[in-house]
Design a protein around this motif. Structure first.
Motif, PDB file in Angstrom:
ATOM      1  N   GLU A 550      39.068  39.890  37.379  1.00  0.00           N
ATOM      2  CA  GLU A 550      40.326  39.459  37.009  1.00  0.00           C
ATOM      3  C   GLU A 550      41.208  39.192  38.152  1.00  0.00           C
ATOM      4  O   GLU A 550      42.491  39.020  38.091  1.00  0.00           O
ATOM      5  N   LEU A 551      40.637  39.493  39.288  1.00  0.00           N
ATOM      6  CA  LEU A 551      41.591  39.372  40.711  1.00  0.00           C
ATOM      7  C   LEU A 551      41.057  38.458  41.537  1.00  0.00           C
ATOM      8  O   LEU A 551      39.749  37.844  41.488  1.00  0.00           O
ATOM      9  N   ALA A 552      41.800  37.798  42.454  1.00  0.00           N
ATOM     10  CA  ALA A 552      41.319  36.781  43.450  1.00  0.00           C
ATOM     11  C   ALA A 552      40.439  37.687  44.443  1.00  0.00           C
ATOM     12  O   ALA A 552      40.412  38.775  44.603  1.00  0.00           O
ATOM     13  N   GLN A 553      39.795  37.052  45.325  1.00  0.00           N
ATOM     14  CA  GLN A 553      38.831  37.559  46.352  1.00  0.00           C
ATOM     15  C   GLN A 553      39.356  38.460  47.181  1.00  0.00           C
ATOM     16  O   GLN A 553      38.971  39.536  47.162  1.00  0.00           O
ATOM     17  N   VAL A 554      40.490  38.029  47.738  1.00  0.00           N
ATOM     18  CA  VAL A 554      41.202  39.072  48.678  1.00  0.00           C
ATOM     19  C   VAL A 554      41.947  40.054  47.964  1.00  0.00           C
ATOM     20  O   VAL A 554      42.137  41.166  48.503  1.00  0.00           O
ATOM     21  N   GLU A 555      41.909  40.381  46.662  1.00  0.00           N
ATOM     22  CA  GLU A 555      42.504  41.540  45.986  1.00  0.00           C
ATOM     23  C   GLU A 555      41.565  42.300  45.231  1.00  0.00           C
ATOM     24  O   GLU A 555      41.940  43.455  44.919  1.00  0.00           O
ATOM     25  N   GLN A 556      40.034  42.090  45.603  1.00  0.00           N
ATOM     26  CA  GLN A 556      39.291  42.959  44.941  1.00  0.00           C
ATOM     27  C   GLN A 556      39.034  44.224  45.817  1.00  0.00           C
ATOM     28  O   GLN A 556      38.907  43.887  46.901  1.00  0.00           O
ATOM     29  N   VAL A 557      38.622  45.101  44.803  1.00  0.00           N
ATOM     30  CA  VAL A 557      38.464  46.489  45.440  1.00  0.00           C
ATOM     31  C   VAL A 557      37.091  46.473  46.113  1.00  0.00           C
ATOM     32  O   VAL A 557      36.019  46.511  45.121  1.00  0.00           O
TER      33      VAL A 557
END
Length: 598
Positions: A550-557
């Motif tokens: 559910e997150l953009a690439q830069v926000e992913q853990v």
């Protein structure tokens, strides 16, 4: 709303004055209810005011007068409210201290506020104070509410304090200056020592008037007092709004009995911090996993319908067909579920004090708990925004309350202005000037956006925004909330400032993960042992993977580590309001963080 309340909006300028008015206009109505040794005991408004007057007389005998600072260090109980309103009625200043505060923090707060009288709960809390009393020259008197086991000399009891009423409380209340300080609320201290926010009688009355009107609260409402009373959120519900509206405040047994307290009271107005709502949802999900196959099928079918109809319920546009479907779901699942949760009578459920994941709100609306979000701070006496019923927009915290101005600064910071803005930080003019500008705008420290029609969206705390090595701005709280939607995650802290990618420290929820492990025959002994198991790591890995979708690439853990202990206030890892102290956590788990970047 009662006639007395409408009249009070004209001529009542302090909470103690409103208390006396209620004692005169509805003396036999129940004001307080307290569960003690398994039995609920009631106090009327006349009894409430009389006990406050006796407490004030006792404090006056100890030398408490206008400007004196009196601290209250106890769990939620009627004596907290009696002391608070007695202190305010004398023109003195009430200072709340969290019952979880360690001795060092208590010493700092009592010294910083120059407290002369301390009202503490019991032997355990008294011992903390006695350990540092030699460093507190201003502290002249200590009063213990529950003296069982107390052997120290020179300690008064709360019963001693209330021994006699000198009859002067009403006269003192009538001479109060509304612009004078009434309470001192210390900030959570996530980035440094707590600061003392000075809040006036006028601030408190402004808050009461606005929220009672916005919530439609009145003398038929019931609330459960359970959050720390020294926090502005619980002060708002149990003291400010309850006295202004004439509502009944219930004190249960607290702690592990919280769920039973909710079932006993079935409050009509309920403020839940996100953690409470998250745990409520997780608890239902876990219980349903133990249910029969038929019950699970019916629950899932009704929940699916509830989720489908929820957006139309939020906008007040349910169709006749929706109402028929909901009536059936209510009968089969939702009504008995809310009864077990303590939400069968709730008229105004509110989430506040921290951001909450939209997925949690969606679930609550689906099962018939129409939670509204509110936004406010200690520094504006909690007066800022509230979701308007009939126009609920997930991801926003609603519109400005009447009389509140909001604007967004050039750097994205949320600024507010209202009659709730505090008088400043105690003995800290520099911090005050940095927080309230010369035009009266409160700089909240939060970053957000404001829609054309006035709906406020909060992105994060300004100081918490992560800037990656690639220069991208990331809001960690949104990612953390997404992880905490899982019933298996209690704490999540995203790391990545000036780094190439984001990582996370995750603390598991012991009850739910323990239940999951037991079902699979995984034996464990401690929290650390459970966290260390490869199967649990894989379980949380699935949670992280689901969130990443559910997150953009830069926000992913990209990587995560499970922390081997439950974060604790006394260890300096959490604030008293259970907010993560990021700097302390990064220092405490430095090795685990670095390992995720090697």
């Amino acid at each position: 709303m009662s006639t007395a309340l409408r009249q009070s909006e004209v001529d009542i300028s302090t909470l103690p004055a409103r208390l006396l008015e209620l004692a005169a206009t509805q003396p036999k109505e129940v004001a307080l209810r307290h569960k003690l040794w398994g039995r609920w005991r009631e106090t009327t408004w006349a009894g409430y005011a009389a006990q406050v007057a006796r407490t004030a007389a006792g404090l006056r005998r100890l030398g408490v007068a206008a400007g004196t600072r009196v601290a209250i260090h106890a769990e939620n109980r009627p004596e907290w409210l009696l002391a608070d309103l007695a202190v305010q009625g004398l023109g003195a200043v009430s200072v709340g201290i969290y019952p979880t505060s360690p001795a060092a923090e208590i010493e700092y707060l009592l010294a910083h506020a120059a407290v002369s009288v301390l009202i503490t709960e019991d032997e355990q809390q008294l011992d903390k104070v006695l350990a540092v009393r030699q460093n507190l020259p201003d502290l002249r008197h200590i009063v213990v509410i529950d003296p069982r086991g107390v052997r120290a000399e020179g300690i008064l009891t709360f019963a001693d304090l209330m021994a006699d009423d000198d009859g002067s409380y009403a006269a003192t209340v009538s001479s109060l200056d509304p612009s004078a300080p009434a309470i001192l609320v210390y900030t959570s201290g996530t980035t440094g020592p707590p600061k003392g926010a000075v809040i006036s009688h006028a601030n408190l009355v402004a808050s009461g008037r606005k929220f009672v009107d916005a919530l439609g609260a009145g003398d038929r409402d019931e609330v459960l007092s359970y959050l720390p009373l020294c926090h502005i959120a619980e002060r708002l519900i149990s003291v400010i709004d309850a006295v202004w509206a004439g509502s009944t405040v219930n004190f249960g047994e607290g702690g592990e009995a919280f769920a039973q307290d909710l079932r006993d009271v079935q409050p009509t107005v309920f403020l839940g911090v996100p953690r409470v709502w998250e745990k409520m949802m997780a608890g239902v999900e876990i219980r349903m996993s133990d249910a029969s196959r038929l019950k699970r099928l019916v629950y899932k079918a009704c929940l699916r319908q509830g989720r489908r109809i929820a957006p139309r319920r939020m906008s007040g546009r349910t169709s006749p067909a929706d109402k028929i479907v909901l009536a059936l779901c209510e009968l089969l699942v939702f009504r008995p579920l809310r009864l077990k949760l303590g939400m069968s009578r709730v008229r105004v459920p509110v989430s506040g004090a921290a951001p909450i994941a939209p997925q949690v709100l969606e679930y609550l609306w689906a099962v018939g708990i129409p939670v509204l979000e509110g936004y406010g701070q200690t520094e504006n006496t909690a007066i800022c925004t509230l979701t308007p019923p009939g126009d609920v927009r997930l991801g926003t915290v609603g519109r400005a309350l009447p009389g509140v101005e909001i604007r967004i600064a050039d750097d994205g910071e949320i600024l507010t202005r209202s009659d709730g803005v505090f008088q400043g930080y105690l003995d800290d003019p520099a911090a005050t000037a940095a927080t309230v500008d010369t035009d009266g705008w409160l700089h909240t420290g939060d970053v957000g956006t404001l829609s054309d029609d006035g709906f406020l969206t909060i992105t994060d705390r300004k100081k918490d925004i992560i800037i990656t090595a690639g220069g991208k701005n990331v809001s960690p709280s949104e990612i953390e909330n997404l992880l905490k939607v899982s019933p298996y995650v209690r704490e999540a802290m995203v790391v990545g400032d000036r780094r190439k990618y984001l990582t996370a420290l995750v603390g598991i929820e012991l009850d739910t993960v323990g239940n999951w492990a037991t079902r699979r025959g995984l034996a464990y002994t401690t929290y650390a042992d459970l966290s260390d198991k490869p199967e649990v790591h894989a379980l949380i890995g699935n949670v992280v993977s689901a969130a990443n979708k559910e997150l953009a690439q830069v926000e992913q853990v990209k990587r995560f580590a499970l922390i081997g202990k439950e974060l604790d206030h006394e260890d300096g890892e959490l604030t008293a309001t259970q907010k993560v102290k990021r700097t302390a956590i990064e220092k405490r788990f430095h090795a685990e963080i670095e390992a995720m970047y090697t």
